[in-house]
Structure formats: structure tokens, C-alpha cells
Write a protein that holds these residues in place. Structure first.
Motif, PDB file in Angstrom:
ATOM      1  N   VAL A   1       0.850  -1.188   0.000  1.00 17.41           N
ATOM      2  CA  VAL A   1       0.000   0.000   0.000  1.00 17.41           C
ATOM      3  C   VAL A   1       0.884   1.235   0.000  1.00 17.41           C
ATOM      4  O   VAL A   1       1.764   1.389   0.847  1.00 17.41           O
ATOM      5  CB  VAL A   1      -0.929   0.005   1.220  1.00 17.41           C
ATOM      6  N   GLU A   2       0.670   2.110  -0.952  1.00 20.72           N
ATOM      7  CA  GLU A   2       1.343   3.413  -0.984  1.00 20.72           C
ATOM      8  C   GLU A   2       0.388   4.439  -0.384  1.00 20.72           C
ATOM      9  O   GLU A   2      -0.697   4.661  -0.912  1.00 20.72           O
ATOM     10  CB  GLU A   2       1.705   3.796  -2.429  1.00 20.72           C
ATOM     11  N   VAL A   3       0.768   5.008   0.725  1.00 19.73           N
ATOM     12  CA  VAL A   3      -0.104   5.965   1.407  1.00 19.73           C
ATOM     13  C   VAL A   3       0.334   7.368   1.026  1.00 19.73           C
ATOM     14  O   VAL A   3       1.455   7.791   1.354  1.00 19.73           O
ATOM     15  CB  VAL A   3      -0.046   5.769   2.926  1.00 19.73           C
ATOM     16  N   PRO A   4      -0.513   8.146   0.336  1.00 21.44           N
ATOM     17  CA  PRO A   4      -0.135   9.499  -0.082  1.00 21.44           C
ATOM     18  C   PRO A   4      -0.147  10.469   1.088  1.00 21.44           C
ATOM     19  O   PRO A   4      -0.830  10.256   2.096  1.00 21.44           O
ATOM     20  CB  PRO A   4      -1.214   9.862  -1.105  1.00 21.44           C
ATOM     21  N   SER A   5       0.619  11.533   0.936  1.00 18.80           N
ATOM     22  CA  SER A   5       0.710  12.552   1.998  1.00 18.80           C
ATOM     23  C   SER A   5      -0.382  13.593   1.827  1.00 18.80           C
ATOM     24  O   SER A   5      -0.134  14.787   1.656  1.00 18.80           O
ATOM     25  CB  SER A   5       2.100  13.201   1.967  1.00 18.80           C
ATOM     26  N   GLU A   6      -1.622  13.143   1.893  1.00 18.43           N
ATOM     27  CA  GLU A   6      -2.792  14.012   1.784  1.00 18.43           C
ATOM     28  C   GLU A   6      -3.888  13.361   2.604  1.00 18.43           C
ATOM     29  O   GLU A   6      -4.113  12.161   2.519  1.00 18.43           O
ATOM     30  CB  GLU A   6      -3.198  14.149   0.322  1.00 18.43           C
ATOM     31  N   ARG A   7      -4.547  14.156   3.426  1.00 13.33           N
ATOM     32  CA  ARG A   7      -5.419  13.601   4.454  1.00 13.33           C
ATOM     33  C   ARG A   7      -6.474  12.635   3.907  1.00 13.33           C
ATOM     34  O   ARG A   7      -6.595  11.496   4.350  1.00 13.33           O
ATOM     35  CB  ARG A   7      -6.095  14.728   5.236  1.00 13.33           C
ATOM     36  N   THR A   8      -7.279  13.085   2.955  1.00  9.26           N
ATOM     37  CA  THR A   8      -8.375  12.258   2.461  1.00  9.26           C
ATOM     38  C   THR A   8      -7.850  11.006   1.773  1.00  9.26           C
ATOM     39  O   THR A   8      -8.333   9.884   1.998  1.00  9.26           O
ATOM     40  CB  THR A   8      -9.255  13.062   1.494  1.00  9.26           C
TER      41      THR A   8
ATOM     42  N   ALA B   1      -5.918   9.925  13.090  1.00  6.51           N
ATOM     43  CA  ALA B   1      -7.249   9.686  13.643  1.00  6.51           C
ATOM     44  C   ALA B   1      -8.359  10.011  12.662  1.00  6.51           C
ATOM     45  O   ALA B   1      -9.506   9.630  12.877  1.00  6.51           O
ATOM     46  CB  ALA B   1      -7.429  10.502  14.921  1.00  6.51           C
ATOM     47  N   GLY B   2      -8.048  10.737  11.583  1.00 10.99           N
ATOM     48  CA  GLY B   2      -9.051  11.016  10.572  1.00 10.99           C
ATOM     49  C   GLY B   2      -9.653  12.383  10.655  1.00 10.99           C
ATOM     50  O   GLY B   2     -10.512  12.727   9.849  1.00 10.99           O
ATOM     51  N   GLY B   3      -9.226  13.208  11.626  1.00  9.61           N
ATOM     52  CA  GLY B   3      -9.736  14.573  11.717  1.00  9.61           C
ATOM     53  C   GLY B   3     -11.238  14.584  11.877  1.00  9.61           C
ATOM     54  O   GLY B   3     -11.819  13.893  12.697  1.00  9.61           O
ATOM     55  N   ALA B   4     -11.907  15.391  11.040  1.00  9.29           N
ATOM     56  CA  ALA B   4     -13.368  15.511  11.119  1.00  9.29           C
ATOM     57  C   ALA B   4     -14.060  14.323  10.485  1.00  9.29           C
ATOM     58  O   ALA B   4     -15.270  14.161  10.622  1.00  9.29           O
ATOM     59  CB  ALA B   4     -13.813  16.808  10.431  1.00  9.29           C
TER      60      ALA B   4
END
Length: 955
Positions: A109-116, A221-224
Motif C-alpha cells: 500500500v502506498e499511502v499518499p501525503s494528503e489527508r483524504t 485519527a481522521g480529523g473531522a
């Protein structure tokens, strides 16, 4: 006939979705879907699973057709729908996600550096891991590792985001995220908290570091929008929630050294830098290693860990019928705490144990001998199964649960999610619960053995590093080893290298040296320990047994440091350790019937020619047991004599039975035979150096006397041959028939009437006196009793003219004058010296000859029992009886101890001061041992001699 959909109660919406996807036709499964539908019905939550499958197929119009063509995809759909409502909803909201998750290989899994995008990547990765888990393509350890890898990737991306949002270079240095707990150990659950610590260096100000840490937690944590975010927990940091969120490395070091609780250091076992500055992470790990594995571990640390385990266990108690498989009895924490406590203690000196994962640490503990291989195997299987169950519990709603629910339907769902299926007469739930009970019972048993292992506190207090040669020499000298050079070589040999044996001995030997130093001959003990450990077939298992049974280890040190004789029985010691370390087992010496059965069994499995080998083996095993009771148990000289006599009875009886059977196989029909024990064997007062004096009687039983005598002679000759060849490192137990009529010139066995005839015509007084100690020991019991009945009128016919008494006194005086060897000290001769054993024996026997006719109660072959009977019959004053009893017991005990110490018969107290001191120490003398022993000898024997002169020679 009603359709499948009608019978299964499938709602209209689900029926339509299944039909639209091509799975149902007319309410029944199409042929291609029959196997999938059948598995749904057999699996967990069939009704709910069908509904969820309907939603999945409805959300992705191509999914249904693809699943019918691809069994792997179909199996993934059924598994996810049955086991997880949460993942079914996720897959339904993302068309194509399930097909991607069901691919044969688990993608990185490549996790991008962007919240969503980060949250979507984490959700997709989680779905892929779950599909491979539920279809059994990943086992439990790889599931935990894959979940940790996913969290690692998310953590790296989250840190880049948090740094950027805090105004720092996203890829800069000076800050590191340290994974703790199950994340640090790469054994994450689906719904685990993400335990973290944050470390920064002086290049980042404390406020900025706090902002980065806070931002990191918010991103993960996922923010909002917290769907499929991580619950990030930084409460393991110093001072918990009241402490700074991020600290400098120096601050961590200061806290650990001054204020950290043992549980906080225990948690650092799993610390693993996962994101940020690799150099700072390595520095943190090295610093943590030093505090987790110090030079000495305080005893308080072990007690604190145990107390914390008890508290967490108490919190898991449930009143609603649910079973807590994490903190409850026999649960996951039982295994984890056991492993971590052993790591804390032994990892200080063995870096190979400093591993974060429970299974890998457990494997290392087994590989290097700290835990038994069978225990590792059992714990490994239980841990995998319990963690799999925990995963199935959490997958249903992706909730952090650890309880197997109380309601039957919910328990059944868990059982089927674990792969169990109903069978005729055995439901899936019954199978699951049987395995649950077995694993919990096994785990609890092993946990209590490991977590409360004896000596852990001692091992913890010992220095972590190995002793240098100089340190070893100083320690050995301080402990009283005389030949320090030889002792140091033995020490080096036992602890050198990285083998399982040497690793264990590095832990155990310092303690054993203390025990050896308290033995009479520490040098001998260490030399014999070296031979024992080096010569054992499975020496790591032997050393592990000593570590797990400190009572056995301490007693072994006493035995090896006392007895050169027992050192020759080293091959017998390993299987005997479980007896040596258990008071009840050690004192439970086999009774006569059990000993006879055991001796017979050993002899029966050997050929006739190997009888002597079986005799030797049996005697050596029993000698070790008796001598252990003598040295470290509660057996006095009288008890030792009885046990040795019982052993002799058993082995002679077994050999006689074997010889009779062998004769019959050769076509010979032996008459009934009985072996009558004489001397010390007859009195059941054998010592380690005694021969087995005996005579043999047979009964022709109406047969031709000559043929009966010939057959008996052949059997007895076979018995004698077995004992002549059975030389052993212990007492020879040589069967001696020289007390028979005519001695060596007479037949080996006589019929009873021949004994009567001989006694009436030719028996000398010494031969009559010898019959005082006759006792049937083996063979035909009725014949043995007949022998005694025939002998009694000969022995107890009175002595009206005093000729018998005169002959006995004359013989005693001659023995005193002639029998003490020139090289032995007559003033300290235990057997023949003035007031020694012989004085007591002859005094008792003379009184028995004189009074036994009128007082049948004094007719006993035992010297000590005879003393007691003479006192009870008012034939001997009580003070005299007590003094003779004390001297006899004292001399018998010292004589036995001399034999064990020297490995040969020695009847006088040693002249050599060092040898005499070792003897005295082995007998319990502490203050001025040599002189104290001699003074006790003089005091007891002088009084006994005065009584002998007054009673034995009074006429």
C-alpha cells in the motif's frame, strides 16, 4: 415446493439483488452459485451475510458475474459478508475495492501525503489484509505484520503532513515517531490503538515538536472524518497524559533513570522507530535498550510486573458469561507477560532475546533453552489461535473488543468465522469451545510455571555480563574452592560459547557455585557437575530442569559436593531430578512389592546372559535414591539400612525368579527355593559396604532328593553368577553364601531336614549366633517361614552351663584383637572399635541367646529392634539401651557417610585433617567440625563400651 429464497426468508430487496447479479433464478441458486450459497448458509450469520452480499452485488454490477467465474473472488465475498458488517459496508461504498482486495498477492500500500487520500488508502489496505486473512491466505503473524506495515506507511505519510502543516520540512530531521505496544511489535490487531512516543532533538523547539505530534495524531485519527482512522494513544509517554506530548531524548533518559516505573520500562521492549529521523530513532532505541536491560534488575521490578498482571486480570472478570480472551485467565496477556518477564530477566545477558514480537521472542526463548520446547510449541499454537479469535471478534464491526459474547448466536458466529462447521453430533460452537478451554488451560498452566518461575529474582539480581577470568578466579577463591585453577577451567568449560547449554549455565552457575561452596567438597562438586552437564545426552534439557527446579539443583550440589561414589552414577541423575526436587516424591521410596515388580521388569526385558547388567542398573538407580535420602532427605542410618535391605530383597527375588524360569526353559524343574537373609541383611540394617549374607533352602516336595538338590544347585549357581558379574559403582550387593553349613565346601542349597541335622550334630556357637539374624528375604515364603521355625529351638534352647556365653565372649575378644587392619585407627574404628557397632551387636545377641527362650518378644533379627525389645522386657536398663542405641546409630551413619565420600569401604575416622573436615561438614558439623566429630565419637563410644563391659562380660 418453496424456493430457496422462501425457505431462507430472504427479503425482497436482497432477492432482487441476487437475481440481478445472476446468482438466483426463480428464487433458487443457479448451478454456478450453489456452492457459494451453501457456504453462506454453513458459515457465520447466514441471514445477515445474504443481505450484505446483496448490497455488495448491487453496488458493483460486474461483481456478481465475476464472482461466479472466479472461485477466489466468490470465496472472498462470502467470507467478508459473513465475518464483517463494517468491511462489507466499506466494500459496498467503493465499487471495485473488493475485486482489488481479492487479488492473489497482497499489494504493497502506498499511502499518499494528503489527508483524504491517506484515509482511503488505509481503508483499502485494511480490506485487502482482511480478505487474505478470512480466506486463510495469511496466517496470524503475517496478518499482524501486514497491519503494522500499513500503519507504518500511514505513520510516515501522517508525519510528512504534520511537519508541513507545522511549517517544517516534510522530510526533515530532528523528529521521530516511535511505535509502541502491538504496533511496535509488528503484531497489530484490526482495531488496535496505535501506541506512540514522540522524540525530538534540539533543532526543533518544544512547542513546535508538540504541534507536530498533535498534528500527526489528528491526521491518523481522521480529523473531522474519522472513518477507518486510527485511535492514536500517546499515554505511554513519561507522566502519561499530564506529561509533554513530545520530549527530547535527554528528557527521556532523565525520566527513565529517575522516575520510570517497571511497567514503563517493560513497555519499551516493543519500542520501534517507524517514521522520521532514522539516526535519532536509532539513538532512542539504544538508550531504551540500556534501561530495559540493566546490569542488575531489582527484585522490586519483578514483583511490580507480577502485581500489574494480577490487577489487569482482576479487571477482566465478567459476570455476564462473556469470556475475556485478552486479559482473562489463560488469555493472550498470560502469554505476553510471561514472555516479556523472561526477556527482562534473561535479555540483560543475552541480546538475542531482545525482540519486539511475542512469537519471535518466544521462539528465541525456546531456541536458547530458557523455555522448554514443548511449552513453546503449546504457547505458539495457543497464541495464534487466541489472536485469530480476537481478530474475528474485532472484524465484525471493527471495534476494539476482546470478549467472546455470552449469547449463543453471537458465539456461534465467532466459531464459524474461525472456520468451524457443524458436523453430525458435533456443532461448530461445541468444537470451538472445546479448543478454547484446552488452550486457556494450557496457557494458564505454562504461564504460572514461567511467570512465577523460581529463581527469577536471583537471576535478575545477578550481573548481566559474563565474569572475566580474573573475576571468576576471585569469586571461586572467595567461595572456598581450593584448586582455583581447576575450578576456573570447569567454570569456563560450562559457560563458554553461545550454545543453549552455555547460555543457561551462564545464568545458573553463579548460583550453583554458592550452593557448591556450602557442600563438604566444593572442588569435587564442581568437577562432577562439569562431567554431568558435559556427559548428559541432552545437556540443555538437563540444565533447564535444574533452572526450573531450584530445590533439585541445590540438592544436586550437596550430593555432588559430598559423594565421590554418587559422582559415578551421573548417568542416573538426569531422570532422577524430578524426584530429587520434590519432598513427597523423594520420601515415597517404593515398597517391597513395587520394587520387586520393577526389578523383575528390568530383568525380564534382558536376555539371561544380560541379567547381571539389569541387576547393576537397578541397584545403581536405587542406590542414588537411598543416598539422596541420606544426604538431603530425612533418612537416618536405620532407615537407610531398611531401604537397602528392601532393595536387596527385591533384586535377589527377581534374579531368583528369572533363574527358575530359565531353568524350566532348559527342561529343568527346580524345587521350591527360599533365600534366607543373614547378618546385616537379615536384620534389615545394611550399610552401603555390606555383602548380602544368606543361606538357601529348598523343598524336594516328594521328588527324588538327589535330582531336586541338583536342580536347586543349578538355579542358585545362576543367581550367584548374576551377582558376581554385577559389579557396580555402588555397593556390590555381592551375594555371599559362606554362612551355609560347611561354608564354601558345602552345597549351595540344602533341604530343610539337612539343616536340622547339621544344627543338631555339628553347628558351632557362631553358627547358632548367626541364626539370630535370619530372615526370609526371597523365594517361597512358606519355606522361608519353615526355616525360621526349625531354627528357633536350636537358637533359643537356653544356656544352663554358660558355655554358649563363654564361647561368644571368647570369639568377640579374638575379633577385637585380630580383625582391625593395621592401617586403620583402632581408637576411632566405627565397626570394631571399643563401643562401636560390634560392641552393640554382640551385646544384644548375647542377651537374645540368653533370654530368647523365655521371652519370645526379643526374637528379632534387628539390632535396634532387639535393644528396644530387651528394654521393654526389663532385660536391659533404659539408660543403657538408649546409650547403646545412640552409639550404634551414630557409628552406622558416619560409616555410611564415609563410604559415600570415599567411594569405598572405610571403617575408621580419617586421619587426614582435610578429609576428616569434609566428613564432619557432610554430617552437619559447622564449628570446628573435625574436633567436634571426634569428641562426639569419644563421648558416645566410651559410654557404650562401659555398658558392654558391664553387660556383655558381667559373668
Amino acid at each position: 415446493m418453496a424456493s430457496f429464497a422462501d425457505r431462507a426468508g430472504v427479503d425482497e430487496h436482497t432477492r432482487a439483488a441476487l437475481a440481478a447479479a445472476g446468482w438466483l433464478a426463480g428464487g433458487d441458486p443457479v448451478p454456478e452459485a450453489e456452492a457459494l450459497v451453501a457456504e453462506v448458509l454453513r458459515g457465520p450469520d447466514p441471514e445477515g451475510a445474504l443481505r450484505r452480499i446483496g448490497l455488495l452485488l448491487e453496488s458493483d454490477p460486474e461483481l456478481g458475474t465475476a464472482a461466479l467465474a472466479d472461485p477466489a473472488l466468490g470465496g472472498a465475498i462470502v467470507a467478508v459478508a459473513g465475518a464483517s458488517r463494517a468491511l462489507s459496508s466499506l466494500a459496498a461504498s467503493r465499487p471495485g475495492a473488493l475485486r482489488a482486495a481479492a487479488l492473489p498477492d497482497l499489494p504493497e500500500v502506498e499511502v499518499p501525503s494528503e489527508r483524504t487520500s491517506l484515509r482511503r488508502s488505509v481503508a483499502g489496505g485494511l480490506l485487502g489484509i482482511a480478505v487474505h486473512d478470512l480466506t486463510w491466505r495469511l496466517d496470524m503473524p503475517r496478518v499482524g505484520a501486514a497491519l503494522a506495515d500499513l500503519a507504518d506507511a500511514a505513520g510516515r505519510a501522517a508525519l510528512r503532513i504534520a511537519r508541513a502543516e507545522s511549517g517544517l520540512d516534510p522530510n526533515g530531521r530532528g523528529f521521530v515517531v516511535v511505535a509502541m505496544g502491538k504496533w511496535g511489535g509488528r503484531e497489530l490487531n484490526y482495531a488496535s490503538d496505535i501506541d506512540v512516543l514522540f522524540v525530538h532533538d534540539d533543532s526543533i523547539q518544544a512547542e513546535r515538536a508538540r504541534a507536530v505530534a498533535s498534528g500527526f495524531m489528528d491526521v491518523l485519527a481522521g480529523g473531522a472524518e474519522p472513518e477507518f482512522g486510527y485511535r492514536v494513544d500517546a499515554d505511554l509517554r513519561p507522566e502519561g497524559r499530564s506529561g509533554p506530548l513530545a520530549r527530547s531524548l535527554g528528557s527521556y533518559r532523565t525520566y527513565w533513570e529517575r522516575w520510570a516505573e517497571p511497567w514503563e520500562l517493560q513497555a519499551l521492549i516493543k519500542a520501534r522507530p517507524v517514521a522520521g529521523d532514522p539516526a535519532l530513532g536509532a539513538e532512542f532505541a539504544a538508550a531504551a535498550d540500556r534501561v530495559v536491560f540493566p546490569e542488575r534488575l531489582p527484585e522490586e521490578a519483578i514483583r511490580t510486573v507480577r502485581d500489574m498482571k494480577r490487577r489487569t486480570e482482576a479487571l477482566a472478570e465478567r459476570a455476564d458469561g462473556a469470556v475475556e480472551i485478552k486479559r482473562g485467565v489463560g488469555g493472550i496477556r498470560d502469554i505476553e507477560f510471561s514472555v516479556q518477564l523472561l526477556q527482562l530477566v534473561h535479555g540483560r545477558s543475552d541480546p538475542d532475546l531482545r525482540l519486539g514480537g511475542t512469537l519471535e521472542a518466544m521462539e528465541a526463548l525456546g531456541a536458547f533453552g530458557y523455555v522448554r520446547a514443548d511449552d513453546v510449541q503449546s504457547l505458539d499454537a495457543a497464541y495464534r489461535w487466541l489472536r485469530d479469535t480476537e481478530h474475528r471478534l474485532q472484524l465484525f464491526d471493527l471495534r476494539r473488543v476482546h470478549e467472546i459474547p455470552a449469547k449463543r448466536a453471537e458465539r456461534e458466529r465467532v466459531a464459524k468465522a474461525m472456520g468451524y462447521r457443524d458436523r453430525p453430533g458435533d456443532t461448530a460452537l461445541d468444537q470451538f469451545e472445546r479448543v478454547l478451554v484446552e488452550h486457556r488451560a494450557t496457557v494458564r498452566t505454562i504461564h504460572e510455571r514461567l511467570f512465577y518461575r523460581p529463581l527469577l529474582e536471583v537471576f535478575a539480581a545477578a550481573p548481566a555480563g559474563r565474569l572475566t577470568e580474573e573475576e571468576a578466579a576471585r569469586r571461586l577463591s572467595a567461595l572456598g574452592f581450593r584448586d582455583v585453577g581447576a575450578a576456573r577451567l570447569a567454570f569456563e568449560d560450562l559457560t563458554a560459547g553461545l550454545s543453549r547449554r552455555s547460555r543457561l549455565m551462564q545464568q545458573l552457575l553463579p548460583l550453583m557455585l554458592d550452593w557448591l561452596s556450602e557442600s563438604p567438597d566444593p572442588d569435587l562438586g564442581l568437577a562432577q557437575l562439569r562431567l554431568l552437564v558435559g556427559g548428559a545426552d541432552d545437556h540443555p534439557a538437563l540444565v533447564a530442569s535444574l533452572r526450573d527446579n531450584p530445590v533439585a539443583a541445590e540438592r544436586l550440589c550437596t550430593i555432588l559436593g559430598t559423594s565421590r561414589l554418587l559422582g559415578r552414577l551421573l548417568d542416573r541423575i538426569p531422570p532422577f531430578l524430578h524426584v530429587l526436587g520434590n519432598d513427597e516424591a523423594l520420601c515415597d521410596f517404593p515398597a517391597h512389592a513395587a520394587s520387586l515388580a520393577e526389578a523383575s521388569r528390568r530383568i525380564a526385558v534382558r536376555s539371561h546372559a544380560e541379567t547381571s547388567s539389569a541387576v547393576r542398573s537397578f541397584m545403581a538407580t536405587r542406590l542414588l535414591w537411598v543416598a539422596s535420602l541420606d544426604l538431603v532427605g530425612d533418612a537416618d542410618a536405620a532407615r537407610v539400612g531398611e531401604l537397602l535391605a528392601d532393595t536387596a530383597d527385591a533384586v535377589v527375588g527377581a534374579v531368583l525368579d528369572t533363574a527358575i524360569a530359565a531353568a524350566r526353559r532348559r527342561g529343568i524343574d527346580p524345587p521350591p527355593l527360599a533365600v534366607v537373609a543373614m547378618g546385616k541383611w537379615g536384620g534389615r540394617e545394611l550399610n552401603y559396604a555390606s555383602d548380602l549374607d544368606a543361606v538357601v533352602v529348598h523343598d524336594p516336595a516328594g521328588r527324588d532328593p538327589a535330582s531336586a538338590s541338583a536342580a536347586a544347585e543349578e538355579v542358585v549357581a545362576d543367581v550367584l553368577a548374576a551377582f558376581e558379574a554385577a559389579t557396580s559403582p555402588g555397593p556390590s550387593f555381592r551375594l555371599d553364601l559362606n554362612l551355609r553349613p560347611e561354608g564354601k565346601a558345602g552345597p549351595l542349597s540344602r533341604p530343610l531336614h539337612a539343616y536340622r541335622s547339621y544344627w543338631d550334630r555339628w553347628a558351632g556357637v557362631w553358627e547358632v549366633q548367626a541364626l539370630l539374624r535370619a530372615r526370609p528375604a526371597a523365594g517361597d515364603a512358606a519355606l522361608g517361614a519353615g526355616f525360621l521355625a526349625a531354627a528357633e529351638p536350636v537358637v533359643y534352647r537356653g544356656d544352663p552351663d554358660g558355655s554358649r556365653a563363654a564361647a561368644v565372649r571368647h570369639m568377640k575378644a579374638r575379633i577385637e584383637a585380630e580383625r582391625i587392619p593395621p592401617h586403620e585407627d583402632p581408637d576411632f574404628h566405627l565397626k570394631l572399635g571399643r563401643g562401636g557397632m560390634s560392641d552393640v551387636e554382640w551385646t544384644v545377641q548375647l542377651l537374645q541367646l540368653r533370654h530368647g527362650g523365655e521371652h519370645p518378644e526379643v526374637r528379632t533379627p534387628s539390632t535396634l529392634a532387639g535393644l528396644a525389645a530387651l528394654e521393654a522386657s526389663d532385660l536391659l536398663d533404659s539408660p543403657d539401651a538408649a546409650a547403646l542405641d545412640a552409639s550404634y546409630r551414630f557409628c552406622a551413619r558416619v560409616r555410611n557417610r564415609l563410604y559415600l565420600q570415599a567411594g569405598r569401604q572405610v571403617d575408621s575416622l580419617p586421619v587426614d585433617p582435610a578429609e576428616a573436615t569434609r566428613l564432619a561438614r557432610s554430617l552437619g558439623y559447622v564449628t570446628d567440625p573435625r574436633s567436634s566429630l571426634r569428641e562426639d565419637y569419644r563421648r558416645m563410644t566410651r559410654r557404650a563400651r562401659r555398658i558392654t563391659e558391664r553387660v556383655f562380660y558381667r559373668d
